[in-house]
Design a protein around this motif. Structure first.
Motif, PDB file in Angstrom:
ATOM      1  N   THR A 362      61.312  44.890  86.202  1.00 24.25           N
ATOM      2  CA  THR A 362      61.460  45.747  87.380  1.00 24.25           C
ATOM      3  C   THR A 362      62.511  46.818  87.144  1.00 24.25           C
ATOM      4  OG1 THR A 362      60.858  43.914  88.839  1.00 24.25           O
ATOM      5  CG2 THR A 362      62.013  45.777  89.845  1.00 24.25           C
ATOM      6  N   ASP A 363      63.621  46.436  86.544  1.00 15.71           N
ATOM      7  CA  ASP A 363      64.683  47.402  86.262  1.00 15.71           C
ATOM      8  C   ASP A 363      64.229  48.425  85.237  1.00 15.71           C
ATOM      9  OD1 ASP A 363      67.720  48.036  86.487  1.00 15.71           O
ATOM     10  OD2 ASP A 363      67.358  47.902  84.332  1.00 15.71           O
ATOM     11  N   PHE A 364      63.438  47.975  84.265  1.00 14.43           N
ATOM     12  CA  PHE A 364      62.915  48.878  83.241  1.00 14.43           C
ATOM     13  C   PHE A 364      62.018  49.941  83.864  1.00 14.43           C
ATOM     14  CE2 PHE A 364      59.727  50.030  80.065  1.00 14.43           C
ATOM     15  CZ  PHE A 364      60.528  50.428  79.017  1.00 14.43           C
ATOM     16  N   LEU A 365      61.150  49.526  84.771  1.00 11.59           N
ATOM     17  CA  LEU A 365      60.268  50.479  85.454  1.00 11.59           C
ATOM     18  C   LEU A 365      61.073  51.476  86.278  1.00 11.59           C
ATOM     19  CD1 LEU A 365      57.447  48.045  86.603  1.00 11.59           C
ATOM     20  CD2 LEU A 365      57.181  49.972  85.025  1.00 11.59           C
ATOM     21  N   LEU A 366      62.114  50.980  86.950  1.00 10.08           N
ATOM     22  CA  LEU A 366      62.944  51.857  87.758  1.00 10.08           C
ATOM     23  C   LEU A 366      63.660  52.888  86.893  1.00 10.08           C
ATOM     24  CD1 LEU A 366      64.221  52.606  90.476  1.00 10.08           C
ATOM     25  CD2 LEU A 366      65.983  50.874  90.034  1.00 10.08           C
ATOM     26  N   ARG A 367      64.204  52.435  85.772  1.00  9.59           N
ATOM     27  CA  ARG A 367      64.899  53.367  84.883  1.00  9.59           C
ATOM     28  C   ARG A 367      63.938  54.379  84.287  1.00  9.59           C
ATOM     29  NH1 ARG A 367      67.044  51.206  80.293  1.00  9.59           N
ATOM     30  NH2 ARG A 367      65.942  49.214  80.527  1.00  9.59           N
ATOM     31  N   ASN A 368      62.718  53.941  84.019  1.00 12.71           N
ATOM     32  CA  ASN A 368      61.740  54.841  83.439  1.00 12.71           C
ATOM     33  C   ASN A 368      61.365  55.955  84.413  1.00 12.71           C
ATOM     34  OD1 ASN A 368      59.759  55.271  81.124  1.00 12.71           O
ATOM     35  ND2 ASN A 368      58.426  55.318  82.922  1.00 12.71           N
ATOM     36  N   ARG A 369      61.402  55.662  85.711  1.00  7.81           N
ATOM     37  CA  ARG A 369      61.105  56.686  86.701  1.00  7.81           C
ATOM     38  C   ARG A 369      62.249  57.692  86.804  1.00  7.81           C
ATOM     39  NH1 ARG A 369      59.517  52.008  89.851  1.00  7.81           N
ATOM     40  NH2 ARG A 369      57.245  51.792  89.827  1.00  7.81           N
ATOM     41  N   GLN A 370      63.454  57.236  86.513  1.00  6.80           N
ATOM     42  CA  GLN A 370      64.623  58.087  86.683  1.00  6.80           C
ATOM     43  C   GLN A 370      64.949  58.913  85.450  1.00  6.80           C
ATOM     44  OE1 GLN A 370      67.485  55.092  87.730  1.00  6.80           O
ATOM     45  NE2 GLN A 370      66.962  55.144  89.894  1.00  6.80           N
ATOM     46  N   ARG A 371      64.611  58.397  84.279  1.00  5.81           N
ATOM     47  CA  ARG A 371      64.946  59.111  83.043  1.00  5.81           C
ATOM     48  C   ARG A 371      64.060  58.598  81.925  1.00  5.81           C
ATOM     49  NH1 ARG A 371      67.715  55.882  79.554  1.00  5.81           N
ATOM     50  NH2 ARG A 371      68.806  54.059  80.373  1.00  5.81           N
ATOM     51  N   GLU A 372      64.194  59.251  80.734  1.00 10.24           N
ATOM     52  CA  GLU A 372      63.419  58.826  79.584  1.00 10.24           C
ATOM     53  C   GLU A 372      63.973  57.516  79.017  1.00 10.24           C
ATOM     54  OE1 GLU A 372      60.740  60.256  78.359  1.00 10.24           O
ATOM     55  OE2 GLU A 372      60.747  61.931  79.750  1.00 10.24           O
ATOM     56  N   ILE A 373      63.100  56.684  78.471  1.00  6.27           N
ATOM     57  CA  ILE A 373      63.503  55.473  77.767  1.00  6.27           C
ATOM     58  C   ILE A 373      63.313  55.733  76.276  1.00  6.27           C
ATOM     59  CG2 ILE A 373      63.046  53.019  77.423  1.00  6.27           C
ATOM     60  CD1 ILE A 373      64.215  53.661  80.130  1.00  6.27           C
ATOM     61  N   TYR A 374      64.334  55.452  75.494  1.00  7.46           N
ATOM     62  CA  TYR A 374      64.297  55.766  74.068  1.00  7.46           C
ATOM     63  C   TYR A 374      64.017  54.521  73.238  1.00  7.46           C
ATOM     64  CZ  TYR A 374      66.237  60.165  75.603  1.00  7.46           C
ATOM     65  OH  TYR A 374      66.430  61.360  76.249  1.00  7.46           O
ATOM     66  N   GLU A 375      63.401  54.752  72.092  1.00  7.69           N
ATOM     67  CA  GLU A 375      62.954  53.644  71.256  1.00  7.69           C
ATOM     68  C   GLU A 375      64.106  52.780  70.773  1.00  7.69           C
ATOM     69  OE1 GLU A 375      60.012  52.968  67.423  1.00  7.69           O
ATOM     70  OE2 GLU A 375      60.590  54.974  68.052  1.00  7.69           O
ATOM     71  N   ASN A 376      65.293  53.371  70.580  1.00  7.28           N
ATOM     72  CA  ASN A 376      66.399  52.583  70.052  1.00  7.28           C
ATOM     73  C   ASN A 376      67.138  51.813  71.132  1.00  7.28           C
ATOM     74  OD1 ASN A 376      67.636  54.669  71.348  1.00  7.28           O
ATOM     75  ND2 ASN A 376      68.962  55.281  69.663  1.00  7.28           N
ATOM     76  N   GLU A 377      66.706  51.906  72.371  1.00  5.31           N
ATOM     77  CA  GLU A 377      67.362  51.129  73.416  1.00  5.31           C
ATOM     78  C   GLU A 377      66.998  49.662  73.248  1.00  5.31           C
ATOM     79  OE1 GLU A 377      67.314  52.313  77.421  1.00  5.31           O
ATOM     80  OE2 GLU A 377      67.431  54.439  76.968  1.00  5.31           O
ATOM     81  N   TRP A 378      67.969  48.801  73.617  1.00  6.12           N
ATOM     82  CA  TRP A 378      67.813  47.368  73.397  1.00  6.12           C
ATOM     83  C   TRP A 378      66.561  46.833  74.091  1.00  6.12           C
ATOM     84  CZ3 TRP A 378      69.983  43.973  70.262  1.00  6.12           C
ATOM     85  CH2 TRP A 378      69.782  42.629  70.502  1.00  6.12           C
ATOM     86  N   ASP A 379      65.649  46.232  73.320  1.00  4.42           N
ATOM     87  CA  ASP A 379      64.492  45.525  73.843  1.00  4.42           C
ATOM     88  C   ASP A 379      63.488  46.433  74.546  1.00  4.42           C
ATOM     89  OD1 ASP A 379      63.219  43.133  73.831  1.00  4.42           O
ATOM     90  OD2 ASP A 379      64.019  42.427  75.722  1.00  4.42           O
ATOM     91  N   SER A 380      63.544  47.753  74.295  1.00  3.99           N
ATOM     92  CA  SER A 380      62.635  48.651  75.010  1.00  3.99           C
ATOM     93  C   SER A 380      61.171  48.372  74.665  1.00  3.99           C
ATOM     94  CB  SER A 380      62.989  50.108  74.694  1.00  3.99           C
ATOM     95  OG  SER A 380      62.909  50.361  73.302  1.00  3.99           O
ATOM     96  N   LEU A 381      60.887  48.082  73.389  1.00  2.58           N
ATOM     97  CA  LEU A 381      59.499  47.834  73.003  1.00  2.58           C
ATOM     98  C   LEU A 381      58.980  46.548  73.635  1.00  2.58           C
ATOM     99  CD1 LEU A 381      57.057  48.667  71.408  1.00  2.58           C
ATOM    100  CD2 LEU A 381      58.006  47.500  69.413  1.00  2.58           C
ATOM    101  N   GLY A 382      59.814  45.500  73.613  1.00  6.12           N
ATOM    102  CA  GLY A 382      59.393  44.243  74.219  1.00  6.12           C
ATOM    103  C   GLY A 382      59.153  44.369  75.703  1.00  6.12           C
ATOM    104  N   LEU A 383      59.981  45.147  76.378  1.00  2.00           N
ATOM    105  CA  LEU A 383      59.805  45.344  77.810  1.00  2.00           C
ATOM    106  C   LEU A 383      58.531  46.142  78.106  1.00  2.00           C
ATOM    107  CD1 LEU A 383      63.493  45.997  78.850  1.00  2.00           C
ATOM    108  CD2 LEU A 383      62.052  44.134  79.663  1.00  2.00           C
ATOM    109  N   LEU A 384      58.236  47.108  77.266  1.00  2.97           N
ATOM    110  CA  LEU A 384      56.993  47.862  77.445  1.00  2.97           C
ATOM    111  C   LEU A 384      55.775  46.950  77.308  1.00  2.97           C
ATOM    112  CD1 LEU A 384      57.612  51.255  75.640  1.00  2.97           C
ATOM    113  CD2 LEU A 384      56.842  50.941  77.985  1.00  2.97           C
ATOM    114  N   MET A 385      55.820  46.053  76.325  1.00  5.15           N
ATOM    115  CA  MET A 385      54.713  45.126  76.147  1.00  5.15           C
ATOM    116  C   MET A 385      54.558  44.226  77.363  1.00  5.15           C
ATOM    117  SD  MET A 385      53.217  45.786  73.314  1.00  5.15           S
ATOM    118  CE  MET A 385      52.287  44.298  72.956  1.00  5.15           C
ATOM    119  N   SER A 386      55.693  43.783  77.939  1.00  5.39           N
ATOM    120  CA  SER A 386      55.611  42.930  79.121  1.00  5.39           C
ATOM    121  C   SER A 386      55.066  43.698  80.321  1.00  5.39           C
ATOM    122  CB  SER A 386      56.988  42.348  79.452  1.00  5.39           C
ATOM    123  OG  SER A 386      57.877  43.336  79.930  1.00  5.39           O
TER     124      SER A 386
END
Length: 419
Positions: A362-386
């Motif tokens: 939920t927090d990941f989706l909220l942050r994605n609406r507010q700004r870009e999510i970068y590949e080097n951010e911690w666990d970003s790929l795993g969160l995208l898969m979820s």
């Protein structure tokens, strides 16, 4: 796989073990905060099953390193804010979280203290002392009156002596009523009488690394100062002219990186344990015989790759030496008599794990609406898969990333979001 046809690929994301930022031992339980997100945890010392206590209010959920140290005073835990906006508290009697606004300092030392504020916290009687990274002063909080006192007499002199951008203090030693604080940014040790409220300083050579001192311990009337270059200085800290003994640890360090060689350092009886910061071996110093020897018990940690520190924290409870791995995420126990290390990954109960996974998503989706999510951010790929596991979440994500709606595969969708 065509996402627009509603087809799904079976994929289950394995939970990560908790990453322990700090440890406090109340005799029955360990308390710790998470290194990568906003969370307080409790773990019984016998069963090693962690329990999620809750989030600190008013802080970002996905912000790592909110609090780097904690202490107990008058039935409450007090947390030193590193990246957190305010001091955190937790009442063990009521189970309630609290926040204390940080006193705005009078001095302006030229550093933005609002980012890396404090690193350590200690308690003496009813008073709690917050020891600074860049905050210009030592903040003393009276737990009975709820008032602050500020020790900042040393700041101007340390700034005149400053030779690097490192923090004011990494570690402390309380001996009697005197608080000893070796500087990370200057060739100096600050000494504060917390009863008389008087400050004095000693000039102490700190080697050639930009980080001068990062550890201190005391034994049999002598202080052991750990320099950033991996050298231990043994002296009494009474006068600047006194004799000192130099103890060199066999350290592996890329001098071009100019990083700290060892951190943390932990006193276990007559021994001092020095944990490698980014690479190398662990060593221990027998303070009675002034003898250094390698400790191979923790060598397995070097096999884990990553950019995090090798070890995040350490603690001695009188019988067992504990440490936490920054890259391995393992909870390590070394029993003094057996000299064998037991490594454990700390996992929550399934219901708590599901709750935190949903919270992260939920927090990941909220942050994605507010700004870009970068590949080097911690666990970003795993969160995208979820996120892709839930069609509704994926659609919400794509509403923001309009170009992603044209993607044919999950992989292309992830790529569009991460670039």
């Amino acid at each position: 796989m065509d996402m627009r046809k509603g087809q799904k690929k079976e994929w289950k994301r394995k939970p990560w073990p908790l990453t322990v930022e700090n440890l406090f031992d109340d005799g029955v339980n360990f308390w710790f905060t998470e290194f990568t997100f906003n969370g307080l945890f409790q773990m019984n010392k016998k069963n090693r099953i962690p329990r999620f206590i809750g989030e600190f209010p008013g802080e970002d959920f996905s912000q790592g390193r909110l609090y780097t140290s904690m202490v107990m005073c008058n039935g409450k835990l007090y947390f030193a804010p590193f990246f957190a906006r305010e001091i955190g508290t937790y009442d063990l009697r009521t189970g309630e979280f609290g926040k204390i606004p940080i006193l705005v300092p009078e001095k302006r030392a030229g550093w933005d203290w609002s980012r890396e504020k404090f690193f350590k916290v200690m308690a003496s009687g009813k008073l709690v002392y917050f020891l600074p990274c860049h905050y210009p002063g030592i903040l003393c909080y009276d737990t009975e009156t709820g008032t602050f006192d500020l020790y900042d007499q040393w700041v101007d002199e340390v700034e005149r002596m400053r030779i690097s951008e490192w923090w004011y203090f990494f570690d402390y030693e309380l001996s009697g009523s005197t608080l000893y604080l070796p500087c990370g940014c200057a060739d100096s040790v600050v000494m504060i009488d917390i009863v008389q409220k008087k400050t004095r300083m000693l000039k102490v050579p700190g080697g050639d690394f930009p980080c001068r001192f990062c550890g201190i311990s005391q034994n049999a009337g002598y202080f052991y100062l750990l320099r950033g270059d991996g050298v231990v200085v043994k002296r009494r800290l009474e006068t600047e002219e006194e004799n000192e003994k130099i103890i060199r640890l066999s350290a592996k360090n890329d001098e071009e990186e100019q990083e700290i060689t060892f951190y943390p350092v932990c006193q276990a009886g007559r021994y001092l344990y020095f944990f490698p910061f980014l690479e190398g071996n662990c060593f221990r110093l027998d303070m009675e015989h002034c003898r250094v020897e390698p400790v191979k018990d923790f060598d397995d940690e070097q096999s884990f790759e990553g950019s995090c520190f090798l070890f995040l924290t350490s603690l001695w409870d009188g019988e067992t030496l504990y440490a936490t791995g920054g890259r391995s995420r393992l909870f390590l126990e070394c029993h003094q008599k057996q000299r064998e290390v037991v490594s454990t990954g700390l996992f929550l109960r399934e219901d708590e794990q599901r709750f935190l996974e949903d919270r992260k998503r939920t927090d990941f989706l909220l942050r994605n609406r507010q700004r870009e999510i970068y590949e080097n951010e911690w666990d970003s790929l795993g969160l995208l898969m979820s996120v892709f596991e839930k069609e509704e979440d994926a659609q919400n994500l794509f509403l923001v990333k309009k170009s992603v709606t044209e993607c044919i595969t999950y992989g292309e969708g992830i790529y569009r979001i991460l670039i």
